[in-house]
Each structure stands twice: as structure tokens, then as C-alpha cells.
Design a protein around this motif. Structure first.
Motif, PDB file in Angstrom:
ATOM      1  N   ALA A  52      -2.668  14.432  13.644  1.00  0.00           N
ATOM      2  CA  ALA A  52      -3.594  13.326  13.088  1.00  0.00           C
ATOM      3  C   ALA A  52      -2.750  12.668  11.786  1.00  0.00           C
ATOM      4  CB  ALA A  52      -5.206  13.654  12.653  1.00  0.00           C
ATOM      5  N   ALA A  53      -2.215  13.229  10.924  1.00  0.00           N
ATOM      6  CA  ALA A  53      -1.411  12.657   9.876  1.00  0.00           C
ATOM      7  C   ALA A  53      -0.384  11.626  10.414  1.00  0.00           C
ATOM      8  CB  ALA A  53      -1.060  13.724   8.718  1.00  0.00           C
ATOM      9  N   ARG A  82       2.784   0.600  12.071  1.00  0.00           N
ATOM     10  CA  ARG A  82       2.669  -0.356  12.891  1.00  0.00           C
ATOM     11  C   ARG A  82       2.084  -1.844  12.655  1.00  0.00           C
ATOM     12  NH1 ARG A  82       3.974   1.301  17.715  1.00  0.00           N
ATOM     13  NH2 ARG A  82       2.924   3.288  17.387  1.00  0.00           N
ATOM     14  N   GLU A 103       0.761  -1.144   0.006  1.00  0.00           N
ATOM     15  CA  GLU A 103      -0.131   0.005   0.181  1.00  0.00           C
ATOM     16  C   GLU A 103       1.050   1.256  -0.113  1.00  0.00           C
ATOM     17  OE1 GLU A 103      -3.660   0.441   2.246  1.00  0.00           O
ATOM     18  OE2 GLU A 103      -2.946  -1.659   3.135  1.00  0.00           O
ATOM     19  N   ARG A 145       1.820   5.130   0.739  1.00  0.00           N
ATOM     20  CA  ARG A 145       1.658   6.113   1.615  1.00  0.00           C
ATOM     21  C   ARG A 145       2.579   7.165   1.281  1.00  0.00           C
ATOM     22  NH1 ARG A 145      -2.152   3.686   1.986  1.00  0.00           N
ATOM     23  NH2 ARG A 145      -3.175   2.744   3.499  1.00  0.00           N
ATOM     24  N   THR A 184      -0.180  10.135  13.373  1.00  0.00           N
ATOM     25  CA  THR A 184      -0.720   9.170  14.063  1.00  0.00           C
ATOM     26  C   THR A 184      -1.259   7.958  13.073  1.00  0.00           C
ATOM     27  OG1 THR A 184      -1.277  10.687  15.947  1.00  0.00           O
ATOM     28  CG2 THR A 184      -2.295   8.324  15.812  1.00  0.00           C
ATOM     29  N   THR A 185      -2.038   8.670  12.037  1.00  0.00           N
ATOM     30  CA  THR A 185      -2.511   7.622  11.109  1.00  0.00           C
ATOM     31  C   THR A 185      -1.363   6.649  10.518  1.00  0.00           C
ATOM     32  OG1 THR A 185      -4.351   8.939  10.807  1.00  0.00           O
ATOM     33  CG2 THR A 185      -3.690   7.677   8.916  1.00  0.00           C
ATOM     34  N   LEU A 186      -0.295   7.446   9.978  1.00  0.00           N
ATOM     35  CA  LEU A 186       0.677   6.786   9.282  1.00  0.00           C
ATOM     36  C   LEU A 186       1.605   5.953  10.103  1.00  0.00           C
ATOM     37  CD1 LEU A 186       2.463   6.436   6.776  1.00  0.00           C
ATOM     38  CD2 LEU A 186       3.828   8.317   7.244  1.00  0.00           C
ATOM     39  N   ARG A 187       1.679   6.437  11.485  1.00  0.00           N
ATOM     40  CA  ARG A 187       2.448   5.354  12.513  1.00  0.00           C
ATOM     41  C   ARG A 187       1.593   4.270  12.698  1.00  0.00           C
ATOM     42  NH1 ARG A 187       2.663   8.421  17.492  1.00  0.00           N
ATOM     43  NH2 ARG A 187       4.799   9.302  16.621  1.00  0.00           N
ATOM     44  N   GLU A 188       0.315   4.368  12.804  1.00  0.00           N
ATOM     45  CA  GLU A 188      -0.550   2.962  13.031  1.00  0.00           C
ATOM     46  C   GLU A 188      -0.506   2.259  11.792  1.00  0.00           C
ATOM     47  OE1 GLU A 188      -1.365   2.271  16.053  1.00  0.00           O
ATOM     48  OE2 GLU A 188      -0.164   4.128  16.522  1.00  0.00           O
ATOM     49  N   GLU A 189      -0.497   2.810  10.554  1.00  0.00           N
ATOM     50  CA  GLU A 189      -0.484   2.054   9.352  1.00  0.00           C
ATOM     51  C   GLU A 189       0.983   1.375   9.337  1.00  0.00           C
ATOM     52  OE1 GLU A 189      -3.650   4.226   6.601  1.00  0.00           O
ATOM     53  OE2 GLU A 189      -1.232   4.838   6.670  1.00  0.00           O
TER      54      GLU A 189
END
Length: 184
Positions: A55-56, A65, A34, A36, A58-63
Motif C-alpha cells: 500500500a505504501a 503520477r 508536498e 513525501r 501504491t500511495t506514493l506512486r499515485e501521488e
């Protein structure tokens, strides 16, 4: 297997984003890659961090992770890592210690494309100490340094060079094999 492909460029017609799109198309069966980007991630500022991680980020970090591996495609600006990529990695490593929690042991591959004649040899080399500091599990057996990228991609960002296509396919399949070995 799920791999996050992170482009170190923001430009819509980025050769590095195009290179990752080509890699996605070459994923072996059972592998999802995917794409990013670093869009929406502000310049790092400790005062902003004190108010909360954007938020951007946090979102990338969780993806990242949740992914089994990370594939980074870096441009080369002035013989080094583009500021936007370093800034994104800096944010992902915050708060202190998050970099090793996020990237520690994460199978990571690095590729890059540049209009210049040396590909991204210097930016890839400059990126390695950053990834090493995080404890990334770097795949060092593969290398892909795409030079003269303007002749490798067409105006729509499609990979048109058969030699580079073959090199990229070897890289993607080798990286997937590396990740599979780490999973077993």
C-alpha cells in the motif's frame, strides 16, 4: 503547479528532509510542493510483489503520477545513492515497465545535502542513470550540492545559511520555470 518532494532519507533529523522543507517554503505563488518520504516501503522482494504491491508503494506512486513534477533530495552514503532511495525507486518501477509509465517525461530535479565536504555530487551522479532508465525529464540546468550540512541547518532543521538559502531559492524557481515550459 503541484510538485512532490521526495526525501531519500528516513532519519527524523535528515538534512535532506530539512532541505526539502526549506524548498517548500520558497515555492513561488501558485506552486504547491508536498513532502513525501519512503517510510513504510519494505525491502524489495519478488515474492512480496507476487502477493501484491504494498500500500505504501501504491500511495506514493499515485501521488507522483498526479504531480506535475518530482524533486528528489538524496543523501550520499559511501559515494552513492542510499539503499532506501534505490529500494523505493525499485518498488515504484514494479511491475516491469511501471518505471517508464510513472517517470517517463516527468520533470524531475535532484538536490542533496551531506555533512561531507563534497555535498552529494557522487550520489546525484549515481542517481542519474536510474532516472534516465525511467525516461525522466531531468532538469540539468540546476545543481544544488549542499556540503557541511551540519553548519547549514540548526538543531531544529531550519536552514540558517544565507548563501545556501539563496542557492536553494534560485534552484526552486529555476526548476519551476523548467516545469512551466514543459507544461506549455
Amino acid at each position: 503547479m503541484h510538485i512532490i518532494a521526495l526525501s531519500g532519507a528516513l532519519r527524523r533529523a535528515s538534512y535532506n528532509t530539512a532541505l526539502l522543507r526549506a524548498a517548500i517554503a520558497m515555492a513561488p505563488e501558485g506552486v504547491t510542493i508536498e513532502l513525501r518520504t519512503l517510510h513504510g516501503i519494505p525491502l524489495y522482494d519478488g515474492d512480496v510483489e507476487a502477493e501484491g504491491i504494498p500500500a505504501a508503494v501504491t500511495t506514493l506512486r499515485e501521488e507522483i503520477r498526479a504531480a506535475d513534477a518530482l524533486l528528489i533530495s538524496t543523501p550520499e552514503y559511501n559515494h552513492s545513492i542510499p539503499g532506501v532511495l534505490k529500494n523505493g525507486l525499485d518498488w515504484l518501477s514494479r511491475p516491469s515497465g511501471e518505471g517508464s509509465k510513472l517517470f517517463g517525461g516527468k520533470p524531475t530535479g535532484v538536490i542533496g545535502a551531506s555533512p561531507g565536504g563534497f555535498g552529494t555530487v557522487r550520489s546525484q551522479g549515481a542517481l542519474l542513470p536510474v532516472l534516465h532508465a525511467f525516461g525522466s525529464d531531468l532538469w540539468m540546468a540546476g545543481e544544488l550540492l549542499v556540503s557541511r550540512a551540519g553548519s547549514v541547518f540548526d538543531a531544529d532543521g531550519k536552514l540558517v545559511d544565507d548563501k545556501v538559502r539563496e542557492q536553494l531559492q534560485r534552484f526552486v524557481h529555476g526548476f519551476v520555470d523548467f516545469v512551466r515550459k514543459r507544461q506549455s
